[in-house]
Each structure stands twice: as structure tokens, then as C-alpha cells.
Design a protein around this motif. Structure first.
Motif, PDB file in Angstrom:
ATOM      1  N   CYS A  68      10.166   2.042  -0.405  1.00 54.54           N
ATOM      2  CA  CYS A  68       9.667   1.096   0.577  1.00 54.54           C
ATOM      3  C   CYS A  68       9.606  -0.312   0.002  1.00 54.54           C
ATOM      4  O   CYS A  68       9.127  -0.519  -1.110  1.00 54.54           O
ATOM      5  N   GLU A  69      10.105  -1.279   0.770  1.00 53.70           N
ATOM      6  CA  GLU A  69      10.120  -2.673   0.322  1.00 53.70           C
ATOM      7  C   GLU A  69       8.829  -3.416   0.671  1.00 53.70           C
ATOM      8  O   GLU A  69       8.580  -4.495   0.152  1.00 53.70           O
ATOM      9  N   ALA A  70       8.054  -2.852   1.582  1.00 55.82           N
ATOM     10  CA  ALA A  70       6.888  -3.587   2.103  1.00 55.82           C
ATOM     11  C   ALA A  70       5.893  -3.889   0.988  1.00 55.82           C
ATOM     12  O   ALA A  70       5.633  -3.051   0.122  1.00 55.82           O
ATOM     13  N   PRO A  71       5.337  -5.102   0.993  1.00 53.02           N
ATOM     14  CA  PRO A  71       4.318  -5.434   0.008  1.00 53.02           C
ATOM     15  C   PRO A  71       3.022  -4.654   0.262  1.00 53.02           C
ATOM     16  O   PRO A  71       2.783  -4.182   1.373  1.00 53.02           O
ATOM     17  N   LEU A  72       2.204  -4.535  -0.784  1.00 54.09           N
ATOM     18  CA  LEU A  72       1.065  -3.621  -0.726  1.00 54.09           C
ATOM     19  C   LEU A  72      -0.277  -4.360  -0.766  1.00 54.09           C
ATOM     20  O   LEU A  72      -0.409  -5.424  -1.371  1.00 54.09           O
ATOM     21  N   VAL A  73      -1.248  -3.748  -0.110  1.00 50.03           N
ATOM     22  CA  VAL A  73      -2.626  -4.236  -0.128  1.00 50.03           C
ATOM     23  C   VAL A  73      -3.419  -3.249  -0.978  1.00 50.03           C
ATOM     24  O   VAL A  73      -3.568  -2.083  -0.602  1.00 50.03           O
ATOM     25  N   LEU A  74      -3.886  -3.696  -2.137  1.00 46.33           N
ATOM     26  CA  LEU A  74      -4.532  -2.788  -3.075  1.00 46.33           C
ATOM     27  C   LEU A  74      -6.021  -2.759  -2.777  1.00 46.33           C
ATOM     28  O   LEU A  74      -6.711  -3.764  -2.889  1.00 46.33           O
ATOM     29  N   ASP A  75      -6.465  -1.582  -2.375  1.00 46.85           N
ATOM     30  CA  ASP A  75      -7.770  -1.440  -1.728  1.00 46.85           C
ATOM     31  C   ASP A  75      -8.666  -0.547  -2.567  1.00 46.85           C
ATOM     32  O   ASP A  75      -8.414   0.658  -2.702  1.00 46.85           O
ATOM     33  N   SER A  76      -9.689  -1.163  -3.161  1.00 51.14           N
ATOM     34  CA  SER A  76     -10.643  -0.370  -3.935  1.00 51.14           C
ATOM     35  C   SER A  76     -11.920  -1.168  -4.121  1.00 51.14           C
ATOM     36  O   SER A  76     -11.910  -2.402  -4.066  1.00 51.14           O
ATOM     37  N   THR A  77     -13.012  -0.461  -4.337  1.00 49.87           N
ATOM     38  CA  THR A  77     -14.247  -1.169  -4.663  1.00 49.87           C
ATOM     39  C   THR A  77     -14.265  -1.506  -6.155  1.00 49.87           C
ATOM     40  O   THR A  77     -15.090  -2.296  -6.610  1.00 49.87           O
ATOM     41  N   LYS A  78     -13.343  -0.900  -6.902  1.00 47.54           N
ATOM     42  CA  LYS A  78     -13.316  -1.124  -8.350  1.00 47.54           C
ATOM     43  C   LYS A  78     -12.188  -2.073  -8.744  1.00 47.54           C
ATOM     44  O   LYS A  78     -11.014  -1.814  -8.474  1.00 47.54           O
ATOM     45  N   ALA A  79     -12.573  -3.158  -9.406  1.00 49.05           N
ATOM     46  CA  ALA A  79     -11.589  -4.185  -9.762  1.00 49.05           C
ATOM     47  C   ALA A  79     -10.508  -3.641 -10.692  1.00 49.05           C
ATOM     48  O   ALA A  79      -9.339  -4.025 -10.586  1.00 49.05           O
TER      49      ALA A  79
END
Lengths: 262, 320
Positions: A68-79
Motif C-alpha cells: 500500500c502506498e497510502a501514508p500512515l497515521v501512527l496512533d498510540s498513547t505511547k510516544a
């Protein structure tokens, strides 16, 4: 409007199981399906129960990027989990999320700058969920100021007014919608806005209808992005049509297909 | 003072016309158009990697409605399209030849598909520059003629047209099979332009092989309207509308020489001045206007108009 697909989240049973079993096919299919349905970015969340979220994040990002070429949204409460994803993201990523707490801002604004990522800023802090538009504006102003001080490009900031379930916080609907409009008055360049849409219909009957109307009203107020289920065709169709009416895209008879080919 | 610049995110597709021997064709040169990521000639905001080009138009049948000014430079070749093509290439330095198969129209000679095929074959042998090949505008006949022509010119990567929202399937299938580019036409209407492109694309035809004919009017005949439609499409393309990100082809010669101001003789309208420069100027002015709106390929007729427009393009492109 930027559509961020929400379906790669370990909180969902099938995704949680696929992460646990390291089953690439399940993840890759849901990634591709979301992009084909109109998602411009994909949210990636290992889920709340993952024992080793850093490994899981790395595996998810690798697995998605294989197909997949789509850019990602990195989702976490932990940095540190977010950073694990940022290290290997091939396209310009987005961090989901900071809030207005100094401890979060001091960690995540420099991180976004370092990795040239966009940043979602939840307009809430230690005191919990904002009660009205004014509280949202206060949190937003604090986030914007921190970004300005750190030299972070405000074009890359997405403020989230915190959508709340309509069945428990009905009065918050107008507060959220007005916040979307007023956040833009905070600074130049104007910050962008994002909502986690599905929260609006949490625990209600007829969730698709509530999501759809909420989204259209938010778009009419100038929303820039939404985290949602792109496989809900009626929802994405509504978003595309709302933008058409706002003259964001040129009409043609196949305008729904044309948008999805973007 | 700081210059305010627009940050465009989109880019016009690059389309290449003509295939050399190494690529399976027989052309000695090829032409690439498009690729710009800014409004026309705003070199401080973006790039125009390819200069606009001029194709010269010839007909497969002796023109009946051309004024003397336009016939004169080609007087010795008007009856012979192959020689006409060679003259455009050699004497006028045309980088593309546009062959309009007007004579296949049921009302203008009704030449057969195989006659048209033979002519295209002969032109391909006689000239080395890439070809644009147009039907007569009669949908049913074009579907037969252009399918044949497409086969004859297989692998030469020509630009064939036009297809419209109502008639696109046959020619799109031919161009797909034979490796050509295609012209999508719309009647000065950005909505239909977008729809035509999406229909062609849905047949599996690549977007970077489509050139848009937005249809224009000549100077004095609605050129402002054509200009604003082109401008609207280009603005949308530059902010990322993939269904409008095609280079433009503009049929400047056809339109300009239809205007009575261009073709009337001095005897008919003495108050309008001498006819030669009046006609030529009309074509140049029309060309310049559509260049400003973003035209990538101009199809023109008069050698003097071609020469002057080319000089103008060169000057515009020097500002890089």
C-alpha cells in the motif's frame, strides 16, 4: 477532505487476532480495501491490549507498506510506539496524537518536527474532556503556541475538537461544530481540523445515519480531515457530495467514482 | 517585498507522441507535452518542462472553404496530402503533422476506411515526425475509419481523435490495442470534459495517454469562454484533480479561419484592411490567447502564423 481509514486497530477483534497471529493477509486486505474506498491515509493502532506494542507497530507498518502506498497515521498513547512507526514510514506520516499537556507536547512536537510528520492535537488536557467551545479554544491556543515556539509548521497541525457520543453529551454537538470553524481564527497559516467521527454514534441506534449527518455538518463548518470507516459507502458518498456542494471539486456525472480515483 | 507564491500540489500528465525505431515505431523524433505544475509561464511558482508545440493540419481532400490567403502557400500540394505533409515537415519545420480525414465524411466524399488507411500508411512512410490523426466528425463513420487507421499505424504512438462522452468505446479500444494516445473532446464544458476522461479511463485506458480538446472559439467567437473553461480545468488539475490533469490540444487553425474577419477578401470588406495579414493575425491572436490559458498542442494552418507563434512561444519559454 482527507479521509483517514480507522479500521486497522487492534481494538477490533479480527484485527487484534491478525496482529497476534502475525497474519499479514488480513491486514493487507483491509489496508487495500480502505484505500480503494477513498481513504487518503490509514490509521494504525495496535490496540489497548497488545503486550509488546512497539513490535506490533513495526510489524503493522511493514506489512501495510508491502502492498500500500497510502501514508500512515501512527496512533498510540505511547510516544515510543509512535516513534517506532515513524522510523520506518516511507511516506510523510501523521502522529495521533498529542493533547495540550506540556509533557505530551514537549515530547511529540519535536518528534513530529524531527520526522517531518503531521501532528494531531487533541484539544483536551489533564483536566479531561472539554466542556464547551471556550475550553476547546484554550487547549487549541496552547497547542498552537507550543508549535509556534518549536518552529513547527502550522500547516501540518490538525486540531481535534473531540467528538463525543450524541447519546451522552448531546449539547456538545454544536460546541464541536463551532470549534471547527473558530480554530481557524487562532493563527496564520490556519491550523487544519480533524475529528474521530465514529465516536459521535457510539452506543446509539442507527450509527451510519448519525455518522453521515455529523460528518456533513462538520464539513460545512470547514473540517479538513476525519478518521472514519471508509468502507461505509454511504458515509464516503455523503462526504464527497458535501465537498462538491462547497465547490471543492468539479462536478461530472460520475463524481463519486472520480473522487475515489484520486 | 516577499513574492506571494501559490503552492500547487498537482501536475499535468506528460504525454509522448510518436515512437522511434527503438520503441517499435518508425518516427525519427517524438514529442512530449504536459508536465507543468504551475499556471502557464509562471516559472517562479513551478516548472513547465515541455514547451507547447505546434502541429500543422492537412486534409485528405482538397479544401473547398479555405480562403486564398490560406490556400496560396500550399497551392502546389493541396491535391496531394502526402506531399502536403512533407511540405509542412520540411518547409515549415512542423514537429507534428495533424491529418484530418475530412474526406471520409459521408457528405464530403465518403472515402472508405481502406482508402484512409492507405493514405495514413503513405504519410507515415513519407514523413518522419509524429502524427495526429482525426476523423471527420461523423461518429458512425469515424468508428470504422479510425479503427482501421489505428491498426495501420500500430505502435507509432500517434494521437487519435476525437472521442466524446457519447462516442468513445470503439476508438478507446483501438487506441488501447494499438498503443496510441487519444483526444477526449468536450463542448467548452469542464463537467463534460471530466466525465469523458473518466469514461475513457474506466475502460482501462491510462490517464497519461489522454489529451483534452476543450473546444475553443476563435478570437471574437467566444474565446473568453473557452479561456475560462480551460483555466477552471487547469486550476482543478493543479490542486490534484486527476481526471482533469491532461494536456490541452487546441484547434486554432480550424476555428480562426472560420471567422469572417479572417477569411473575407479585401474587396468584400475594404474597411477591414489587407486580407493576408488580417487572416494570419487572426490565427496568431487566437493561438496566443489559448497559450495563455494553458494550451500544450496548437493545431494550426498558415505557415506564417505558425512561424510567428513559434517565435512567441520561444520568447515565453526563455523566461525560465
Amino acid at each position: 477532505m482527507l479521509i483517514i481509514g480507522e479500521l486497522i486497530n487492534g481494538m477490533f477483534k479480527d484485527i487484534g487476532k491478525a496482529i497476534n497471529d502475525r497474519d499479514k493477509k488480513v491486514i493487507q486486505k483491509i489496508a487495500q480495501d480502505q484505500v480503494a474506498s477513498g481513504a487518503g491515509m490509514l490509521d494504525v493502532n495496535t490496540g489497548p491490549y497488545e503486550k509488546n506494542p512497539k513490535d506490533a507497530m513495526k510489524w503493522l507498518v511493514d506489512t501495510i507498506q508491502e502492498v500500500c502506498e497510502a501514508p500512515l497515521v501512527l496512533d498510540s498513547t505511547k510516544a515510543d510506539v509512535i516513534e517506532e512507526g515513524l522510523k520506518i514510514a516511507r511516506k510523510k506520516a501523521m502522529i495521533n496524537s498529542t493533547n495540550s499537556d506540556d509533557s505530551r507536547l514537549d515530547l511529540l512536537v519535536p518528534m513530529a518536527k524531527k520526522y517531518k510528520a503531521s501532528l494531531i492535537g487533541l484539544t483536551m488536557g489533564k483536566t479531561g474532556i472539554p466542556r464547551d467551545k471556550d475550553e476547546r479554544m484554550e487547549h487549541a491556543a496552547k497547542i498552537v503556541t507550543k508549535c509556534q515556539e518549536a518552529g513547527f509548521d502550522l500547516n501540518e497541525l490538525y486540531l481535534d475538537p473531540i467528538v463525543l457520543p450524541i447519546n451522552v453529551a448531546q449539547a456538545q454537538g454544536t460546541e464541536v461544530l463551532e470549534s471547527i470553524k473558530e480554530f481557524k481564527l487562532l493563527c496564520e497559516p490556519q491550523p487544519k481540523t480533524v475529528v474521530g467521527l465514529s465516536n459521535a454514534s457510539q452506543g446509539t441506534k442507527n450509527r451510519p445515519l448519525i455518522n453521515r449527518i455529523y460528518l456533513v455538518m462538520a464539513i460545512a463548518n470547514g473540517l479538513s480531515a476525519a478518521i472514519l470507516d471508509p468502507l461505509d459507502k454511504g458515509l464516503v458518498d455523503a462526504a464527497i457530495t458535501a465537498e462538491l456542494i462547497l465547490n471543492k471539486n468539479i462536478y461530472c456525472d460520475s463524481f463519486l467514482e472520480a473522487y475515489r480515483k484520486k | 517585498m516577499e513574492m506571494l507564491k501559490e503552492n500547487w500540489t498537482g501536475k499535468i500528465n506528460e504525454v509522448t507522441i510518436g515512437a522511434t525505431k527503438e520503441e517499435g515505431g518508425t518516427r525519427s523524433s517524438k514529442v512530449t507535452v504536459g508536465g507543468e505544475n504551475t499556471l502557464p509561464y509562471l516559472f517562479k511558482e513551478g516548472a513547465m518542462p515541455n514547451s507547447p508545440v505546434i502541429a500543422m493540419e492537412i486534409l485528405d481532400t482538397e479544401p473547398t472553404d479555405w480562403p486564398e490567403t490560406l490556400k496560396k502557400p500550399f497551392a502546389d500540394v493541396l491535391k496531394d496530402p502526402v506531399k502536403w505533409a512533407v511540405k509542412c515537415q520540411d518547409a515549415c519545420n512542423a514537429s507534428i503533422i495533424c491529418v484530418k480525414l475530412q474526406g471520409t465524411h459521408p457528405d464530403f466524399g465518403n472515402k472508405s476506411a481502406s482508402e484512409a488507411g492507405k493514405l495514413v500508411e503513405n504519410i507515415l512512410k513519407a514523413v518522419k515526425v509524429p502524427l495526429i490523426i482525426l476523423g471527420s466528425g461523423d461518429d458512425d463513420k469515424d468508428n470504422v475509419v479510425l479503427a482501421k487507421v489505428s491498426q495501420v499505424a500500430k505502435d507509432e504512438r500517434c494521437l487519435l481523435g476525437d472521442v466524446t462522452e457519447k462516442n468513445y468505446k470503439t476508438l478507446t479500444a483501438s487506441c488501447l490495442a494499438d498503443g496510441h494516445n487519444i483526444i477526449s473532446e468536450s463542448p467548452i464544458d469542464v463537467n463534460i470534459a471530466k466525465q469523458a476522461n473518466i469514461l475513457i479511463n474506466e475502460m482501462g485506458f491510462p490517464l497519461d495517454r489522454i489529451v483534452m480538446n476543450p473546444t475553443i472559439g476563435a478570437l471574437g467567437y467566444g474565446i473568453e469562454y473557452a479561456y475560462s473553461v480551460m483555466e477552471r480545468a487547469r486550476n482543478a488539475a493543479l490542486i490534484g484533480d486527476k481526471m482533469l490533469s491532461m494536456p490541452f490540444i487546441c484547434f486554432v487553425g480550424q476555428e480562426a479561419w472560420r471567422a469572417k474577419e479572417a477569411k473575407s477578401t479585401s474587396a468584400e470588406h475594404p474597411e477591414w484592411g489587407e486580407e493576408y495579414s488580417r487572416g494570419v493575425s487572426w490565427e496568431i491572436e487566437t493561438a496566443v490567447s489559448v497559450l495563455m490559458a494553458g494550451a500544450d498542442i496548437l493545431v494550426m494552418r498558415h505557415p506564417k502564423a505558425v512561424e510567428e507563434t513559434r517565435k512567441y512561444i520561444d520568447k515565453l519559454m526563455q523566461k525560465k
